[in-house]
Write a protein that holds these residues in place. Structure first.
Motif, PDB file in Angstrom:
ATOM      1  N   ARG A   1      54.647 -24.023 -29.237  1.00 47.88           N
ATOM      2  CA  ARG A   1      55.615 -23.619 -30.251  1.00 47.88           C
ATOM      3  C   ARG A   1      56.750 -22.831 -29.598  1.00 47.88           C
ATOM      4  O   ARG A   1      56.526 -22.084 -28.637  1.00 47.88           O
ATOM      5  CB  ARG A   1      54.947 -22.735 -31.313  1.00 47.88           C
ATOM      6  CG  ARG A   1      53.896 -23.460 -32.148  1.00 47.88           C
ATOM      7  CD  ARG A   1      53.096 -22.463 -32.969  1.00 47.88           C
ATOM      8  NE  ARG A   1      53.957 -21.639 -33.811  1.00 47.88           N
ATOM      9  CZ  ARG A   1      54.222 -21.904 -35.084  1.00 47.88           C
ATOM     10  NH1 ARG A   1      53.691 -22.963 -35.664  1.00 47.88           N
ATOM     11  NH2 ARG A   1      55.000 -21.112 -35.788  1.00 47.88           N
ATOM     12  N   PRO A   2      57.976 -22.953 -30.123  1.00 43.95           N
ATOM     13  CA  PRO A   2      59.096 -22.192 -29.560  1.00 43.95           C
ATOM     14  C   PRO A   2      59.016 -20.704 -29.859  1.00 43.95           C
ATOM     15  O   PRO A   2      59.572 -19.879 -29.147  1.00 43.95           O
ATOM     16  CB  PRO A   2      60.325 -22.830 -30.229  1.00 43.95           C
ATOM     17  CG  PRO A   2      59.796 -23.409 -31.506  1.00 43.95           C
ATOM     18  CD  PRO A   2      58.406 -23.870 -31.202  1.00 43.95           C
ATOM     19  N   THR A   3      58.281 -20.336 -30.913  1.00 44.69           N
ATOM     20  CA  THR A   3      58.086 -18.932 -31.262  1.00 44.69           C
ATOM     21  C   THR A   3      56.589 -18.679 -31.424  1.00 44.69           C
ATOM     22  O   THR A   3      55.825 -19.597 -31.739  1.00 44.69           O
ATOM     23  CB  THR A   3      58.803 -18.568 -32.579  1.00 44.69           C
ATOM     24  OG1 THR A   3      58.328 -19.432 -33.626  1.00 44.69           O
ATOM     25  CG2 THR A   3      60.319 -18.744 -32.423  1.00 44.69           C
TER      26      THR A   3
ATOM     27  N   ALA B   1      40.232 -21.353 -24.796  1.00 47.21           N
ATOM     28  CA  ALA B   1      40.551 -22.774 -24.619  1.00 47.21           C
ATOM     29  C   ALA B   1      39.609 -23.650 -25.443  1.00 47.21           C
ATOM     30  O   ALA B   1      40.032 -24.642 -26.052  1.00 47.21           O
ATOM     31  CB  ALA B   1      40.477 -23.133 -23.147  1.00 47.21           C
ATOM     32  N   ARG B   2      38.334 -23.266 -25.472  1.00 46.70           N
ATOM     33  CA  ARG B   2      37.337 -24.054 -26.201  1.00 46.70           C
ATOM     34  C   ARG B   2      37.504 -23.908 -27.716  1.00 46.70           C
ATOM     35  O   ARG B   2      37.451 -24.893 -28.457  1.00 46.70           O
ATOM     36  CB  ARG B   2      35.947 -23.600 -25.781  1.00 46.70           C
ATOM     37  CG  ARG B   2      34.809 -24.366 -26.437  1.00 46.70           C
ATOM     38  CD  ARG B   2      33.463 -23.946 -25.858  1.00 46.70           C
ATOM     39  NE  ARG B   2      33.138 -22.547 -26.131  1.00 46.70           N
ATOM     40  CZ  ARG B   2      33.153 -21.595 -25.216  1.00 46.70           C
ATOM     41  NH1 ARG B   2      33.504 -21.850 -23.973  1.00 46.70           N
ATOM     42  NH2 ARG B   2      32.819 -20.350 -25.538  1.00 46.70           N
ATOM     43  N   THR B   3      37.735 -22.691 -28.183  1.00 50.09           N
ATOM     44  CA  THR B   3      37.798 -22.426 -29.616  1.00 50.09           C
ATOM     45  C   THR B   3      39.127 -22.843 -30.230  1.00 50.09           C
ATOM     46  O   THR B   3      39.168 -23.400 -31.330  1.00 50.09           O
ATOM     47  CB  THR B   3      37.559 -20.929 -29.889  1.00 50.09           C
ATOM     48  OG1 THR B   3      36.314 -20.533 -29.305  1.00 50.09           O
ATOM     49  CG2 THR B   3      37.521 -20.641 -31.378  1.00 50.09           C
ATOM     50  N   LEU B   4      40.225 -22.571 -29.507  1.00 46.55           N
ATOM     51  CA  LEU B   4      41.559 -22.860 -30.041  1.00 46.55           C
ATOM     52  C   LEU B   4      42.075 -24.233 -29.641  1.00 46.55           C
ATOM     53  O   LEU B   4      43.065 -24.706 -30.188  1.00 46.55           O
ATOM     54  CB  LEU B   4      42.540 -21.783 -29.576  1.00 46.55           C
ATOM     55  CG  LEU B   4      42.160 -20.327 -29.919  1.00 46.55           C
ATOM     56  CD1 LEU B   4      43.226 -19.371 -29.392  1.00 46.55           C
ATOM     57  CD2 LEU B   4      41.971 -20.154 -31.430  1.00 46.55           C
ATOM     58  N   GLY B   5      41.417 -24.832 -28.638  1.00 46.92           N
ATOM     59  CA  GLY B   5      41.846 -26.154 -28.212  1.00 46.92           C
ATOM     60  C   GLY B   5      43.164 -26.171 -27.485  1.00 46.92           C
ATOM     61  O   GLY B   5      43.859 -27.193 -27.471  1.00 46.92           O
ATOM     62  N   ARG B   6      43.518 -25.047 -26.847  1.00 46.24           N
ATOM     63  CA  ARG B   6      44.791 -24.939 -26.132  1.00 46.24           C
ATOM     64  C   ARG B   6      44.575 -24.201 -24.819  1.00 46.24           C
ATOM     65  O   ARG B   6      43.703 -23.337 -24.737  1.00 46.24           O
ATOM     66  CB  ARG B   6      45.825 -24.197 -26.980  1.00 46.24           C
ATOM     67  CG  ARG B   6      46.179 -24.904 -28.282  1.00 46.24           C
ATOM     68  CD  ARG B   6      47.038 -24.006 -29.158  1.00 46.24           C
ATOM     69  NE  ARG B   6      47.513 -24.684 -30.353  1.00 46.24           N
ATOM     70  CZ  ARG B   6      46.825 -24.795 -31.484  1.00 46.24           C
ATOM     71  NH1 ARG B   6      45.612 -24.257 -31.551  1.00 46.24           N
ATOM     72  NH2 ARG B   6      47.329 -25.429 -32.527  1.00 46.24           N
ATOM     73  N   PRO B   7      45.395 -24.491 -23.801  1.00 44.24           N
ATOM     74  CA  PRO B   7      45.286 -23.734 -22.546  1.00 44.24           C
ATOM     75  C   PRO B   7      45.529 -22.247 -22.793  1.00 44.24           C
ATOM     76  O   PRO B   7      46.333 -21.870 -23.643  1.00 44.24           O
ATOM     77  CB  PRO B   7      46.385 -24.349 -21.667  1.00 44.24           C
ATOM     78  CG  PRO B   7      46.635 -25.700 -22.254  1.00 44.24           C
ATOM     79  CD  PRO B   7      46.426 -25.542 -23.732  1.00 44.24           C
TER      80      PRO B   7
ATOM     81  N   MET C   1      54.654 -20.420 -26.783  1.00 43.89           N
ATOM     82  CA  MET C   1      53.608 -19.538 -26.276  1.00 43.89           C
ATOM     83  C   MET C   1      53.338 -18.399 -27.264  1.00 43.89           C
ATOM     84  O   MET C   1      54.265 -17.811 -27.810  1.00 43.89           O
ATOM     85  CB  MET C   1      54.037 -18.917 -24.943  1.00 43.89           C
ATOM     86  CG  MET C   1      54.200 -19.909 -23.810  1.00 43.89           C
ATOM     87  SD  MET C   1      52.617 -20.375 -23.113  1.00 43.89           S
ATOM     88  CE  MET C   1      53.147 -21.371 -21.719  1.00 43.89           C
ATOM     89  N   SER C   2      52.094 -18.121 -27.481  1.00 38.97           N
ATOM     90  CA  SER C   2      51.707 -16.945 -28.248  1.00 38.97           C
ATOM     91  C   SER C   2      51.169 -15.920 -27.258  1.00 38.97           C
ATOM     92  O   SER C   2      50.160 -16.171 -26.580  1.00 38.97           O
ATOM     93  CB  SER C   2      50.640 -17.295 -29.292  1.00 38.97           C
ATOM     94  OG  SER C   2      51.187 -18.069 -30.328  1.00 38.97           O
ATOM     95  N   THR C   3      51.859 -14.789 -27.162  1.00 39.16           N
ATOM     96  CA  THR C   3      51.526 -13.771 -26.164  1.00 39.16           C
ATOM     97  C   THR C   3      51.237 -12.446 -26.848  1.00 39.16           C
ATOM     98  O   THR C   3      51.934 -12.067 -27.790  1.00 39.16           O
ATOM     99  CB  THR C   3      52.694 -13.595 -25.173  1.00 39.16           C
ATOM    100  OG1 THR C   3      52.991 -14.855 -24.587  1.00 39.16           O
ATOM    101  CG2 THR C   3      52.346 -12.597 -24.091  1.00 39.16           C
ATOM    102  N   LEU C   4      50.221 -11.747 -26.387  1.00 44.59           N
ATOM    103  CA  LEU C   4      49.917 -10.425 -26.924  1.00 44.59           C
ATOM    104  C   LEU C   4      49.326  -9.569 -25.825  1.00 44.59           C
ATOM    105  O   LEU C   4      48.829 -10.083 -24.817  1.00 44.59           O
ATOM    106  CB  LEU C   4      48.936 -10.533 -28.095  1.00 44.59           C
ATOM    107  CG  LEU C   4      47.626 -11.286 -27.859  1.00 44.59           C
ATOM    108  CD1 LEU C   4      46.512 -10.728 -28.738  1.00 44.59           C
ATOM    109  CD2 LEU C   4      47.824 -12.769 -28.206  1.00 44.59           C
ATOM    110  N   GLN C   5      49.414  -8.255 -25.992  1.00 49.33           N
ATOM    111  CA  GLN C   5      48.815  -7.344 -25.026  1.00 49.33           C
ATOM    112  C   GLN C   5      48.479  -6.016 -25.673  1.00 49.33           C
ATOM    113  O   GLN C   5      49.061  -5.639 -26.695  1.00 49.33           O
ATOM    114  CB  GLN C   5      49.736  -7.133 -23.815  1.00 49.33           C
ATOM    115  CG  GLN C   5      50.974  -6.298 -24.046  1.00 49.33           C
ATOM    116  CD  GLN C   5      51.744  -6.093 -22.747  1.00 49.33           C
ATOM    117  OE1 GLN C   5      52.003  -7.023 -21.995  1.00 49.33           O
ATOM    118  NE2 GLN C   5      52.102  -4.858 -22.485  1.00 49.33           N
TER     119      GLN C   5
END
Length: 309
Positions: free
Chosen positions: A21-23, A168-174, A1-5
């Motif tokens: 990804r694990p990181t 989701a559309r641009t990156l191709g990921r949920p 997961m890629s997480t940001l805030q």
């Protein structure tokens, strides 16, 4: 997961991309942040009540005349009018002057620290979403003299939906996007755990959100001191005053965050009538004495922690 805030719009913005990804992937996270920030900037330029050069501010300042606005502004106005129609006026975008009269005339962080102000102007004219005038062919928008727009009940939720879909559309990921209490998910993936709470950082309940959106509206978070006691930002269009409701918080899960927020905001205006109106929806509410109740469709709580909402 890629997480940001980060902080914007007086709330915490959270973006999560399920990249497998694990990181976290720094490049993916940076791209996701850029996409969401750009969209939020566009929405603010269209609908911010506090930016003097936004389309909304120009329309409000020129009440009584039609003003040229960008297509996004007309889209956001259409969303707000539809919400008013669907809630029989409980979510009315023409309560802008009533919010100002209640003291909500600046960013909430400023209101909380400045001395209470007594409204010097007479009570505004009654809210009436039917009075908004739009010429879509010429790109013009206007409200009658003495009236002002506020799209806060719908624009943020619309942005959460649009941002999640864009990622989701641009990156191709949920992806999941949370703008304060407005949460939207998009893309094919597992159910997302989401923490439902009345205040940011407060205790709550974690629920699964497999698709669509979830929104929490509350009279407990955006409050400021008034000459006659604390006030909140949920205006009852019938009275023109902060809603005097037996509900202090309402949360709804729906096909979109926009639909969820429309219903959760309306619930605080509907008050005692809200449980019956929400019976066919996945909903949860908290009364002013702290009692928590849900409808039969409210989602089950997963065991893991979740993204705050």
């Amino acid at each position: 997961m890629s997480t940001l805030q980060w902080r914007d719009w007086s709330c915490t913005v959270r973006v999560v991309v399920a990249d497998g990804r694990p990181t976290p992937d720094p490049a993916l996270a940076a791209r996701a942040e850029g996409l969401v920030r750009s969209l939020m900037d566009d929405v603010a330029a269209a609908s911010s009540r506090f930016a003097p050069d936004s389309d909304l501010s120009r329309v409000n300042a020129a009440a009584g005349r039609l003003v040229p606005v960008r297509p996004l502004t007309l889209e956001l106005l259409g969303v707000a009018i539809d919400a008013a129609r669907r809630t029989s006026g409980a979510c009315d975008p023409t309560v802008g002057r009533h919010l100002e009269h209640a003291g909500y005339d600046a960013d909430i962080d400023l209101l909380r620290v400045r001395p209470p102000r007594t409204a010097a102007d007479p009570a505004p004219r009654a809210a009436d979403w039917r009075a908004v005038r739009v010429d879509r062919g010429l790109g013009l928008l206007g409200v009658p003299t003495g009236m002002a727009l506020d799209l806060g009940a719908t624009a943020k939720a619309w942005t959460a939906d649009a941002a999640a879909a864009l990622l989701a559309r641009t990156l191709g990921r949920p992806a999941l996007v949370a703008l304060g209490g407005d949460v939207a998910v998009a893309g094919d993936g597992p159910a997302w755990p989401v923490l439902v709470s009345e205040r940011e950082g407060g205790p709550g309940e974690v629920v699964s959100l497999p698709r669509g959106g979830l929104a929490t509206s509350s009279t407990r978070a955006r409050r400021w001191p008034g000459p006659d006691g604390e006030r909140h930002h949920v205006i009852d269009p019938e009275t023109g005053r902060p809603a005097a409701s037996p509900l202090r918080t309402a949360t709804v899960a729906a096909a979109t965050c926009l639909e969820a927020n429309t219903l959760s905001t309306a619930a605080l205006v509907w008050g005692a009538g809200a449980p019956a109106r929400l019976a066919a929806h996945a909903a949860r509410w908290v009364t002013t004495d702290g009692h928590v109740a849900t409808t039969a469709l409210w989602p089950r709580s997963p065991r893991s922690g979740g993204v705050a909402a």
